[in-house]
Design an enzyme around this catalytic site. Structure first.
Site, mmCIF file in Angstrom:
data_model
loop_
_atom_site.group_PDB
_atom_site.id
_atom_site.type_symbol
_atom_site.label_atom_id
_atom_site.label_comp_id
_atom_site.label_asym_id
_atom_site.label_seq_id
_atom_site.Cartn_x
_atom_site.Cartn_y
_atom_site.Cartn_z
ATOM 1 N N CYS A 80 -2.723 0.281 2.033
ATOM 2 C CA CYS A 80 -1.721 1.345 2.111
ATOM 3 C C CYS A 80 -2.419 2.698 2.349
ATOM 4 O O CYS A 80 -3.049 2.877 3.384
ATOM 5 C CB CYS A 80 -0.839 1.346 0.862
ATOM 6 S SG CYS A 80 0.672 2.332 1.072
ATOM 7 N N HIS A 182 1.273 -3.834 1.569
ATOM 8 C CA HIS A 182 0.692 -4.205 0.274
ATOM 9 C C HIS A 182 0.553 -5.726 0.177
ATOM 10 O O HIS A 182 1.526 -6.399 -0.176
ATOM 11 C CB HIS A 182 1.581 -3.708 -0.871
ATOM 12 C CG HIS A 182 1.537 -2.241 -1.091
ATOM 13 N ND1 HIS A 182 0.615 -1.643 -1.929
ATOM 14 C CD2 HIS A 182 2.282 -1.237 -0.576
ATOM 15 C CE1 HIS A 182 0.807 -0.335 -1.937
ATOM 16 N NE2 HIS A 182 1.808 -0.058 -1.121
ATOM 17 N N GLU A 184 -0.828 -7.391 -2.115
ATOM 18 C CA GLU A 184 -0.638 -7.795 -3.518
ATOM 19 C C GLU A 184 0.832 -7.860 -3.904
ATOM 20 O O GLU A 184 1.182 -8.379 -4.978
ATOM 21 C CB GLU A 184 -1.393 -6.827 -4.445
ATOM 22 C CG GLU A 184 -0.737 -5.493 -4.698
ATOM 23 C CD GLU A 184 -0.931 -4.465 -3.595
ATOM 24 O OE1 GLU A 184 -0.539 -3.296 -3.809
ATOM 25 O OE2 GLU A 184 -1.453 -4.819 -2.509
#
Length: 202
Positions: A80, A182, A184
């Site tokens: 990001c 992202h 994750e």
């Protein structure tokens, strides 16, 4: 045991990245210590917030120098805002130098759609990359951003997404990788990307 250092410079969602890496069996260390970054086998640079504030924090801790010195010697992944910081220059707020690890600049997305761009969007793979091994074109990932990278060399772009115009979603240059999204927070697709990154460790 080999490990990945997650850079702690006061900006970023550190625990969610660490938890995702732990889930796929990868050892991590959250640290702002230059020596630990140098000893690590790979580095993840997360980030949320504004480009100039984050760049200032990296410089205050002299972590910008460490990241530049480690680039090319071990895999580095920016996530990001962390990806945006890899570029030469950011236009957010006051103009500000980035790390200069990927040629180009970061500017606001030129779109008639609502900003920030928040939500799931599909990837179109541009150039082959080990980061996306095992994934099919059109895989969905999670974005939260209003700014995006503009590369000097189109060969550095490994994925794009559509948000009105085409937006650079991922880059790669000399062992330095960046994901505007992202991983994750991107379910099984994101975990596969993180696993692929971990597999780059020698």
């Amino acid at each position: 045991m080999k490990y990945t250092a997650i850079v702690d410079y006061g900006v970023g969602n550190l625990k969610s990245v660490s938890n995702a890496m732990a889930y796929i069996g990868r050892k991590t260390l959250i640290t702002g210590d230059a020596g630990e970054l140098e000893r690590a086998n790979a580095i993840i640079l997360p980030g949320v917030g504004a480009f100039p504030d984050a760049a200032d924090k990296l410089r205050e801790k002299e972590l910008d120098k460490v990241l530049r010195s480690q680039a090319g010697h071990k895999p580095i992944l920016g996530i990001c805002l962390g990806m945006q910081l890899l570029f030469d220059w950011g236009e957010e707020g006051r103009g500000c130098e980035g790390l200069g690890l990927v040629g180009g600049n970061v500017d606001q997305i030129h779109t008639e759609l609502k900003l920030p761009h928040i939500g799931w969007n599909s990837l179109t793979f541009q150039n082959e990359s080990p980061l996306f091994r095992g994934l099919e074109d059109g895989a969905y990932v999670y974005f939260v951003h209003s700014y995006c990278g503009h590369v000097q060399d189109e060969g550095d772009v490994i994925a794009c997404t559509q948000y009105g115009p085409s937006v650079v979603a991922a880059v790669s240059h000399n062992g330095v990788y960046g994901c505007q999204f992202h991983p994750e927070k991107s379910g099984e697709v994101g975990l596969q990307i993180l696993k692929n990154f971990g597999d780059l460790i020698q």
